[in-house]
Structures are given as structure tokens and as C-alpha cells.
Write an enzyme that holds these catalytic residues in place. Sequence first.
Site, PDB file in Angstrom:
ATOM      1  CB  ALA A   7      23.091  44.118 -70.099  1.00 14.34           C
ATOM      2  CG  HIS A  36      14.812  46.860 -69.587  1.00 14.81           C
ATOM      3  ND1 HIS A  36      16.175  47.042 -69.668  1.00 14.81           N
ATOM      4  CD2 HIS A  36      14.604  46.046 -68.525  1.00 14.81           C
ATOM      5  CE1 HIS A  36      16.768  46.341 -68.692  1.00 14.81           C
ATOM      6  NE2 HIS A  36      15.835  45.740 -67.979  1.00 14.81           N
ATOM      7  CG  HIS A  50      15.103  47.086 -62.886  1.00 16.10           C
ATOM      8  ND1 HIS A  50      14.956  47.933 -63.963  1.00 16.10           N
ATOM      9  CD2 HIS A  50      15.485  45.891 -63.408  1.00 16.10           C
ATOM     10  CE1 HIS A  50      15.235  47.275 -65.070  1.00 16.10           C
ATOM     11  NE2 HIS A  50      15.547  46.032 -64.772  1.00 16.10           N
ATOM     12  CG  ASN A  96      18.775  50.796 -61.534  1.00 16.61           C
ATOM     13  OD1 ASN A  96      18.279  50.475 -60.463  1.00 16.61           O
ATOM     14  ND2 ASN A  96      19.893  51.502 -61.625  1.00 16.61           N
ATOM     15  NE  ARG A 126      12.915  72.425 -66.215  1.00 19.65           N
ATOM     16  CZ  ARG A 126      12.375  72.712 -67.394  1.00 19.65           C
ATOM     17  NH1 ARG A 126      12.594  71.943 -68.445  1.00 19.65           N
ATOM     18  NH2 ARG A 126      11.589  73.765 -67.526  1.00 19.65           N
ATOM     19  CG  ASP A 139      22.846  46.624 -55.842  1.00 22.68           C
ATOM     20  OD1 ASP A 139      22.459  47.823 -55.825  1.00 22.68           O
ATOM     21  OD2 ASP A 139      23.537  46.162 -56.773  1.00 22.68           O
ATOM     22  CG  ASP A 177      17.984  42.620 -61.890  1.00 19.64           C
ATOM     23  OD1 ASP A 177      17.769  41.544 -62.486  1.00 19.64           O
ATOM     24  OD2 ASP A 177      18.157  43.707 -62.483  1.00 19.64           O
ATOM     25  N   GLY A 192      25.589  44.337 -63.471  1.00 14.96           N
ATOM     26  CA  GLY A 192      24.492  43.597 -62.840  1.00 14.96           C
ATOM     27  C   GLY A 192      24.648  43.593 -61.336  1.00 14.96           C
TER      28      GLY A 192
HETATM   29 ZN   LIG Z   1      16.253  44.676 -66.169  1.00 15.54          ZN
END
Ligand SMILES: [Zn+2]
Length: 381
Positions: free
Chosen positions: A134, A189, A210, A213, A221, A242, A267, A306
Site C-alpha cells: 500500500a 517490499h 514481514h 507479505n 515455483r 495476526d 505492523d 493492514g
Molecule cells: Zn510493509
Amino acid sequence: MTTTIKGANYKTGDSIEVQIVDNLISQIVGHPSENSSQIIAPGLVDLQVNGFKGIDLNSGELTEDEVIQITQFLWEEGVTAFLPTLITNSSAKIESAIDAIVQACDKKVLVGKSILGIHLEGPFLSKEDGPRGAHPMEHIQNPDWQLFSEWQERSGNRIKKITLAPELPGAVEFIGRCAEVGVLVSLGHTAASPEKIQEAVKAGAKMSTHLGNAAHLSLPRHPNYIWEQLASDELWISLIADGFHLPESVIKVFTKVKPNTSILVSDSTKFAGLSAGTYSSHIGGDIELSTEGRLFMKRSPELLAGSAQSLLGCVNHMMKSDLANLPTAIDMASLKPMELMSGTLQKLNSKSPTDIVVFEKGKSGLSVIKTFKSGQLVFTR
Ligand SMILES: [Zn+2]
């Protein structure tokens, strides 16, 4: 002044009494005959906090009072040390947030002690959809040592951690300079090739932000950047446990690969700690927070907006899902992140600064009874 805290040692379950003199643990004595329902554990340490309970560290209008307030909110959740996390934004907004954090640390001693440093997540990140997450495209840029140095000076050397994408031009050299001055570099990222990840590790990168994510929805693969970071023994990883960001099988495998170098982060956004309902967000459109704590875009419910859990919520998720036992889950959210930041393994023992939480264990997991920061009681339920 002497304070005593009674309860069960979170590691062993033994009944203990912790005596605090002059803000340091003077001694820990056993009380084998007593049976306590309360658990004594080290304070939680969250290396990634974007906001909590209505306070957004990245609103662009952060105030000193909000920084003090969010620190208090985190104490209530058992967090005694954290890294306020500033994400990709205009220079002016990053600078004003830095100023607010510095002022809060200068104004309140215990806030200054709770804020271990600033985590800069961006703006040196991938522009690709998926890895970018984001983060606003218009403010993403290539690593710029001059700009980073200006922010670092402005912060009084408080930037202790930076998340960046190693494939950007100049990134590997930038990582080397961060390593020289003791800023923890974390990869994140990113859409880096395996070779680039290895170069980053050689240059001094120590962590993956993270992991699993902020990635493409589909990847080859093998090889790919998730396998490569998992296989790099030098890299610690942070996990958003979470209950929504990563499937349980992924957390299980990641923590088996890195049993001593996996840590939990919340986060958390400003929606964490709020009650279920619909909220409007500056990142676009209405956001819904479910009663289970899932935060998603109202228009596209499959898209997460988030995290809305505190670090304690993540500890409880690890235990509830049988992904870790109580001592391990707490260590992953307290001593381990502290070890990563300080380079030394700390324990609950004599002469250590007293960041202690007293928990109660109930049906929905642990809840906080008392929080001590540097030996001082900062929260009691
Ligand atoms: Zn992040």
C-alpha cells in the site's frame, strides 16, 4: 524504593518473586509453595508499529502528544519497547513525523526509553504491484544516502532500522553504509532476484521484513525471493502473526526453518485496538474491521487493509493455533527482537532493566494485568 512482583515465571511456571530496587531487578527468589495464576514475563518489543487506537504515525500531522499517547496505549498491551514505523511519504511529512517523535522522547523520559528508535519502511522500495503493497507510488524512489543522512541527523541518530528493496540502483552500496553506522537493514517490499538478495546479505542486510507479505500474488515455483530469504541463514525474519496475513502452514514452516531468528511484529495500523465497525481511511475508501479483528477494504473484502492486532494479539494467535507454546511465543515478541536490535541476548535476571509484564491467562489467551517500564509501574488494570 523497593517493589516486589509475584507470579509464575513464564519460562518454567515456577512461582517467583521479583524484587526491584532503583529500577533494576535486585533479585529473583523462588516460592515453591505458592501457586500463582499470574505470569511474569519480559516486556513485549514491537519493531513495526504504524499506529494504534486511532493514532496514525503516518497521517502527516503527527503531534508530540500523539506519540506520548500511543506509547501509553502500547504499555496497556504489554509493549515496553517499540519502533514507530514511518512509511513511504513526502520528505516534508517524514520530517514532521521525525520531529514529533524526537520532541516526545525529549519531553517524557519513559517515552524516550520505550522508543528504541525509528523504523523507516520506505521510500526506497519496489514499485511493482504486489511487492509495493500500500506504499504510495508517487513517493517511492531509489536509495539516496544524502537524503537518508539528513533524516538521520534530524532524528538525532534515532533511525535504527530501515526496510528497503535491494534490487534498486545503488541499494547494495547503501546497505553497506547503513551496516557501517549500525542501522539495521531489513529487506522488504522487494522483487529481488536470488543473486541480489545474496549481494545484500554480503553487504550487511540482517533481516527480512514481514516475509510472505508485500509479495506478488503468483511467483515462479523456484527460484524466488521467498525461498532465497528463507534459505539465507544470516537473515532474521519478522512475521505478521495476526491470523489474517499469513496462513498457519506458512508460519509453521517459516518458524521451523528459522527457530532462533523468527520474530513477531504487529505492523498495527491506527485501527488496531478499536471496536469492530466501518471506518474511512486516507489510503482510499471505507475500511471494515470485523469482530474477529480482520481489517479489509469494504469494496473488495478479499483485500486486507493492514493489521488491526496488537503484538499481544499475535502472541495469543501463535498459542491458540498451536504454532508456539507460551514461552516461545513470548520470546519471539520480546527477548528475540531485543536481541536482534541490541546484538546481545537478554534474560529476565538480576541487574537487568526492569521491563516486565504481569499477564493473566484466560480463555482468549493472555491479558495484561500490570506493565513495568524501567522498573516503574506504567499500567495497571
Ligand atoms: Zn510493509
